[in-house]
Design a protein around this motif. Structure first.
Motif, short mmCIF file in Angstrom:
data_model
loop_
_atom_site.label_atom_id
_atom_site.label_comp_id
_atom_site.label_asym_id
_atom_site.label_seq_id
_atom_site.Cartn_x
_atom_site.Cartn_y
_atom_site.Cartn_z
N PHE A 278 0.76 -1.26 0.12
CA PHE A 278 -0.21 0.04 -0.10
C PHE A 278 0.82 1.34 0.01
O PHE A 278 0.51 2.09 -0.80
CB PHE A 278 -0.91 0.05 1.19
N TYR A 279 1.94 1.36 0.85
CA TYR A 279 2.70 2.58 1.12
C TYR A 279 3.75 2.60 -0.30
O TYR A 279 4.02 3.71 -0.60
CB TYR A 279 3.50 2.50 2.38
N MET A 280 3.88 1.53 -1.06
CA MET A 280 4.82 1.45 -1.96
C MET A 280 3.71 2.11 -3.15
O MET A 280 4.18 3.16 -3.84
CB MET A 280 5.03 0.11 -2.58
N LEU A 281 2.64 1.72 -3.02
CA LEU A 281 1.63 2.34 -4.21
C LEU A 281 1.31 3.84 -3.83
O LEU A 281 1.32 4.76 -4.80
CB LEU A 281 0.27 1.61 -4.00
N SER A 282 1.07 4.21 -2.80
CA SER A 282 1.12 5.70 -2.38
C SER A 282 2.31 6.57 -2.63
O SER A 282 1.96 7.53 -3.12
CB SER A 282 0.45 5.76 -1.03
N THR A 283 3.25 5.99 -2.30
CA THR A 283 4.51 6.88 -2.49
C THR A 283 4.72 7.10 -4.20
O THR A 283 5.31 7.93 -4.57
CB THR A 283 5.81 6.05 -1.95
N GLU A 284 4.45 5.70 -4.80
CA GLU A 284 4.72 5.90 -6.27
C GLU A 284 3.64 7.14 -6.65
O GLU A 284 4.06 7.75 -7.77
CB GLU A 284 4.60 4.51 -7.08
N ILE A 285 2.54 7.07 -6.45
CA ILE A 285 1.22 7.81 -6.92
C ILE A 285 1.72 9.22 -6.50
O ILE A 285 1.32 9.96 -7.57
CB ILE A 285 0.05 7.44 -6.35
N ILE A 286 2.36 9.50 -5.60
CA ILE A 286 2.58 11.18 -5.24
C ILE A 286 3.47 11.59 -6.41
O ILE A 286 3.64 12.74 -6.50
CB ILE A 286 3.14 11.16 -3.60
N SER A 287 4.31 10.86 -7.07
CA SER A 287 4.98 11.30 -8.22
C SER A 287 4.36 11.93 -9.26
O SER A 287 4.50 12.54 -10.11
CB SER A 287 6.23 10.29 -8.60
N ILE A 288 2.86 11.60 -9.46
CA ILE A 288 2.08 11.98 -10.43
C ILE A 288 2.03 13.69 -10.35
O ILE A 288 2.35 14.16 -11.26
CB ILE A 288 0.75 11.06 -10.50
N PRO A 289 1.27 13.80 -9.43
CA PRO A 289 1.04 15.40 -9.13
C PRO A 289 2.41 16.21 -9.18
O PRO A 289 2.46 17.15 -9.49
CB PRO A 289 0.60 15.81 -7.86
N THR A 290 3.74 15.49 -8.67
CA THR A 290 4.78 16.14 -8.82
C THR A 290 5.25 16.41 -10.19
O THR A 290 5.94 17.34 -10.62
CB THR A 290 5.95 15.46 -8.19
#
Lengths: 275, 225, 634
Positions: C403-415
């Motif tokens: 889950f945290y791998m996913l959320s951390t990867e996802i945060i690179s989208i808005p970045t």
């Protein structure tokens, strides 16, 4: 003179650069990427790092080539006060960007999860790890204390030794725990890292694949000699290991008698403030 | 330059001077090690010519440490006097006989594995004349351990009921103590750290703070030259 | 932008006699009362801790109760001396409200409680600069030690304290690094307001930060602290008194952050000029808003965590002690629940500055305004869902890691949105490479590297090798130093002409940029390699085969430090000695803050402006030589 088609020029530059660089990165850098192939888990890391690097290369090239292109081509002529085109956005491009980056990122997340669930990836999985390999496992307990690692073999009479030796091609079940503060057991060449928490049994699986010397370092700040908390371990043949462990049992017989029975965690006295 | 500018420059210069002084203070604080004491080279009956004599006390006392008079500490003997230092210089590739006068009571080993003597010549130590290869882990008071050289010597403590216990350093031979001797063999040159493995820091969490983590008390360097 | 502003001349400040100026609520009184409070707290602490449950104090010679109380009383005395209690007390006594403090004094108003947000902005700039410099010197000492692969120059405990001080001071002080000086100074002007919503609180956040910084540096008198900036338990509890300096420092920083964010949110939401709708808000103000939300929500977590740590150290509670039923995991989770939003607090203002400055220097409107705003808000929201990526190998429940791998990867989208907006703004631009522009371009490169290395770290198998190693160090130095600090300097070079009416020497400024950019990359790029090769963090001894690379890094770090000296020299030379006047609007910016006179009048505007568009009205429909028609707003 007609304005050159910057979009096409840039795209060509980027695609060509990516097509050249990405295979080069995979072929030239991939094999030498850390942490090496000392164990099944470490080899997995090398593959992961290669994949990540291969996906990062075109992204890096995109932005860097764009920056260089923009700096060289889109300039204010010397002493000029010209204005650029009043373009505030491009809906299609934004949508594409969102879609492509989302796909890229989500596929990386899926890939990472798959690789993690395959063999535990050598990272500490807590007392009940999700991925448990089948077959015979050699149980070794790593006891971290301020400021030394010691290792205990419950299957060999609970003998405790100051340096680690492991048999090759044997799945090892490491139980990492601490006696005082948080440390972290990092066996670099084996691709293993597991935090040692007091009163916690942190399990990690590793299968060394050839005979080697590996470096063990503490990877979590634990006080004055944190930097000095390092050691060397060896992976040896099964016969050499059997001889070694028998030697250790004789050598440390006096200490083994004094040890408490093997347990997944220890909370030896003093647990609070020593009086 | 206007008056304001002159004032500002004047203040600025004063700030820089004060800053440099503070910087020198910080640099001297950062680089402060205990003084190095060389092992003595006098001949003894055992034939080992290099000797180091150490003393452990339950409370080092205000004379040696005004800031931490109640901290447990090692002291080292140099030219007949007791110095509050844990930085020892010994020659390379030679035998060094270390004598520890243990004036402190026992605290017990956190990891009983460390109750077995390791890394000394013969893997033994002599306690009050008796040679052993391990001690009772509950009786351990301190250890002298050099992990990089594989040396680990558990040191038993003075019994709780013993009379005439030493309160503050320096302790004399008349007060209750145990005499422990062991010989180590040094190899390559280098600077090795040594530490105590017994949680003997009274009042700190798990007995592991304060003196256990401070040079000059329960940690030090062995300089092999 | 249509505005009606006339120049407003201030009355000459009245100089009172020296004695009258020295006696009263000012910095001198504050220091005296602070010292008095310190000793009072120390005394009370000793009285309180003489009971049975504090027996351990006589054995440890470490009285944490006394030191904590001494610090707290000292800070209270300091704040009273500055005059922060005056308003509440005078209102309690029924006196009429006074909105302003010291706004008419001369240079003295910079050394006390002043409610003029522009003065607070300048105070922040100098104050933060001071602590940035001190933390930088610590870094130089650290790199000196790392020239050798075994500990040689610096004693191990002092080394750990230097590492901790460098990290804590940078993290604590630079969180307000952009918001403090520049948001305080310019947000009211950019939104057409005369002042901030809570001017006294604004001044309080500054002085709290100064007190905090001073308290952190005092740790060396109490033995330093061995935990690094993260303050992990149980080592935290084992540590000597210097640890309390860290605890009080970070708690005060947390309070300062929380109040700063609160002030910004209130100001931006309620005090915008007529016509300034959300879609016309400058992107810098959006980034300040996003950062402020994070500050207000994350800082209290830190304060609570540190309070628990202080209780564990003083009255022997067991929040984090396994021996008493607590768990060190609790500290790790609580700390990183704050710690992760904290690093986005550091990153978001950088986004805002780059996107705010690029239109000015490319002479184009900001490309993808709505995309940029959603990027910032997306990052802010997601930053609360990723913190366990700091704990991947610590033995947390293994089911949580995907889950945290996913959320951390996802945060690179808005970045990534921010990068697209930067690239879009550069497209077919007419760029002038002024010093602020250079720093913005430097940011783009540095944050790209930092962000990409973050992708490696978010992947658990890869993170197994790099967690706790120099790879992580390289990652966060690229994003924080290569990101925030570069934009910090961009903002300084951009806005100092507005704040002071003076300009920097162009050649020295360019030398500063180039030397800093090259030295920065030379220092931190090899750290990726060092981390991948097995060097853990916070160590002063490392494997001998890494020696050469460490020497290279240390020398580059010294050059980097030298580049900062060039900046300092430029600042002193240009702003104090020579005082070259700057043009009124040297960058030909269309933003509202450049339309007011310099020095900015006390009330900012003669008349509150009415806004009719966003500040990105650059460019012509076709551009000179361009072929794309203008498309409707993004």
């Amino acid at each position: 003179m007609a304005e050159p088609n910057h979009a096409r020029r840039f795209t060509v530059l980027w695609v060509v650069a990516s097509l050249i660089a990405t295979p080069l990165v995979i072929v030239l850098l991939g094999p030498i990427l850390p942490p090496g192939n000392g164990s099944q888990q470490a080899s997995g890391h090398v593959t992961d790092n290669t994949v990540l690097l291969a996906m990062a290369t075109p992204v890096l090239l995109l932005v860097v080539i764009y920056l260089i292109y923009a700096i060289i081509v889109f300039r204010q002529p010397k002493g000029g006060v010209l204005e650029g085109p009043a373009v505030r956005g491009n809906q299609r491009l934004q949508t594409w960007w969102i879609v492509v980056t989302s796909i890229l990122v989500l596929s990386l997340a899926v890939y990472g999860t798959v690789r993690l669930e395959e063999d535990g990836a050598g990272s500490g999985g807590g007392p009940s790890p999700v991925v448990v390999p089948s077959g015979k496992k050699l149980k070794v307990q790593v006891i971290a204390q301020q400021w030394e690692f010691t290792y205990r073999f419950p299957e060999y009479g609970g003998v405790e030794v100051p340096h680690l030796e492991l048999p090759v091609n044997q799945m090892v079940e490491l139980h990492v725990t601490s006696l005082d503060v948080i440390h972290s057991f990092w066996a670099y060449q084996l691709g293993v890292k597991a935090d040692a928490n007091p009163n916690v049994d942190n399990v990690v699986y590793v299968k060394p694949t050839h005979e080697q010397t590996f470096e063990v370092r503490c990877a979590e700040l634990c006080g004055i000699w944190h930097g000095a908390m390092f050691d060397h371990g060896h992976v040896v043949s099964q016969e050499a290991f059997n001889t070694w462990i028998a030697e250790q049992q004789t050598k440390y017989a006096a200490a083994t008698k004094a040890l408490p029975p093997y347990s997944k965690t220890y909370l030896p006295e003093p647990t609070r403030r020593a009086e | 330059m206007s008056l304001l500018v002159k004032k500002v420059l004047g203040i600025g210069t004063a700030v820089i001077v004060v800053g440099v002084l503070i910087g020198l203070y910080v640099a001297s604080w950062a680089t402060s090690f205990p003084e190095t004491v060389a092992a003595s080279g006098s001949a003894t009956t055992t034939g080992v010519s290099t000797r180091l004599t150490l003393q452990t006390v339950a409370a080092v006392g205000a004379k040696y440490s005004p800031a931490h008079p109640d901290w447990v500490s090692y002291l080292v003997q140099s030219h007949g006097k007791w110095i509050h230092s844990t930085d020892y210089k010994v020659p390379a590739n030679s035998d060094v006989q270390i004598t520890v006068l243990q004036y402190d009571g026992d605290s017990g080993l956190r990891n009983p594995f460390l109750s077995q003597v390791q890394g000394t010549v013969g893997a033994t130590e002599t306690i009050d004349g008796k040679t052993v290869n391990a001690i009772n882990p509950e009786e351990a008071s301190h250890t002298f351990a050099v992990p990089e050289m594989g040396i680990l010597v558990p040191l038993p403590g003075v019994a709780e009921e013993a009379k005439n216990q030493c309160e503050f350093a320096p302790c004399t031979m008349a007060e209750a103590h145990r005499t422990i001797t062991f010989t180590i063999h040094t190899h390559n040159k280098g600077r090795y750290h040594w530490q105590c493995f017994v949680p003997c820091a009274a009042g700190f969490l798990t007995g592991g703070g304060g003196p256990m983590q401070t040079l000059g008390y329960m940690d030090g360097y062995l300089e092999v030259v | 932008m249509s505005t009606t502003i006339e120049s407003h001349s201030q009355p000459a400040p009245v100089r009172r006699p020296l004695l009258r100026r020295l006696v009263g609520f000012n910095l001198l009184t504050a220091v005296l009362l602070g010292v008095a409070g310190y000793y009072l707290g120390w005394f009370i602490g000793h009285q309180v801790s003489s009971g049975k449950s504090f027996k351990f104090i006589s054995a440890t010679d470490e009285n944490d109760v006394a030191l904590l109380l001494a610090y707290l009383f000292g800070v209270v005395g300091f704040l009273i001396g500055l005059g922060f209690a005056n308003y509440p007390v005078s209102r309690l006594l029924g006196k009429p409200a006074s909105l302003r403090e010291k706004e008419d004094e001369g240079i003295g108003r910079y050394f006390g409680l002043c409610t003029d947000h522009k003065v607070v902005g300048m105070q922040y700039l100098v104050g933060i600069g001071l602590f940035f410099f001190i933390a930088g010197l610590n870094a130089m000492l650290i790199r000196t030690e790392l020239l050798h692969s075994t500990p040689t120059t610096i004693a191990p405990n002092q080394y750990l304290s230097l590492v901790g001080m460098h990290g804590a001071m940078m993290m604590g002080v630079m969180t307000s690094g952009v918001l403090g000086p520049f948001a305080n100074y310019f947000v009211p002007i950019m939104i057409g307001a005369r002042r901030m919503a809570f001017p006294r609180i604004e001044a309080l956040t500054f002085w709290l930060l100064m007190a905090a910084g001073f308290i952190l540096t005092s740790t060396i008198f109490f033995g330093g602290f061995p935990t690094g900036w993260t303050g992990y338990e149980p080592l935290n509890d084992q540590a000597v008194m210097g640890m309390d300096s860290y605890i009080v420092f970070f708690a005060l920083v947390g309070i300062s952050m929380c109040l700063l964010g609160l002030n910004m949110i209130a100001t931006i939401i309620t005090m915008r000029a007529p016509g300034l709708t959300w879609s016309r808000l400058p992107i810098f103000v959006w980034s300040v808003l996003a950062t402020s939300v994070l500050m207000v929500l994350a800082a209290p977590m830190l304060i609570a965590t540190l309070a628990m740590a202080a209780l564990d150290r003083t009255i022997s509670t067991s929040f984090f002690m396994p021996g008493g039923g607590g768990s060190p995991y609790l500290f790790e989770n609580l700390f990183w629940f704050f710690g992760h939003p904290e690093v986005y607090i550091l990153a978001l203002p950088g986004f805002g500055i780059v996107l705010e400055l690029l239109p000015v220097f490319t002479r184009k409107p900001l490309w993808g305004y709505r995309l940029a705003v959603s990027g910032m808000l997306g990052v802010a929201l997601l930053s609360f869902f990723v913190w366990q990526h700091h704990l991947f190998v610590s033995g947390i429940n293994a089911d949580l890691r995907p889950f945290y791998m996913l959320s951390t990867e996802i945060i690179s989208i808005p970045t990534g949105f921010i990068f697209l907006c930067v690239m879009g703004t550069l497209w077919k631009a007419r760029s002038s490479f002024t010093v602020p522009m250079l720093f913005c371009l430097g940011w783009t490169f540095n944050f790209l590297i930092g962000g990409l290395s973050g992708v490696f770290l978010s992947d658990t198998p890869s993170d197994t090798d790099t967690h706790g190693s120099f790879f992580v160090m390289a990652h966060f130095h690229y994003t924080i130093m290569g990101g925030l600090i570069f934009t910090f300097f961009a903002a300084i070079y951009y806005w100092v002409p507005k704040m002071t009416g003076l300009r920097f020497n162009e050649r020295l400024a360019k030398a500063h940029f180039w030397l800093m950019f090259v030295a920065f990359n030379s220092t931190f790029m090899p750290l990726f390699v060092l981390g991948m090769k097995g060097m853990p963090r916070r160590v002063s001894s490392y494997a001998p085969n890494l020696h050469g690379l460490n020497v290279w890094v240390s020398i580059s770090a010294f050059v980097l430090g030298f580049s900062m000296l060039i900046f300092l020299f430029n600042a002193v030379y240009s702003l104090i000695v020579v005082r070259l006047p700057a043009a009124a609007n040297p960058w030909r910016s269309k933003s509202l803050e450049w339309q007011v006179p310099t020095p900015v009048p006390v009330n900012n505007f003669e008349q509150i402006p009415v806004i009719d568009s966003d500040p990105y009205d650059y460019g012509t429909p076709l551009g000179i030589g361009g072929t794309e028609p203008a498309t409707a707003g993004a």
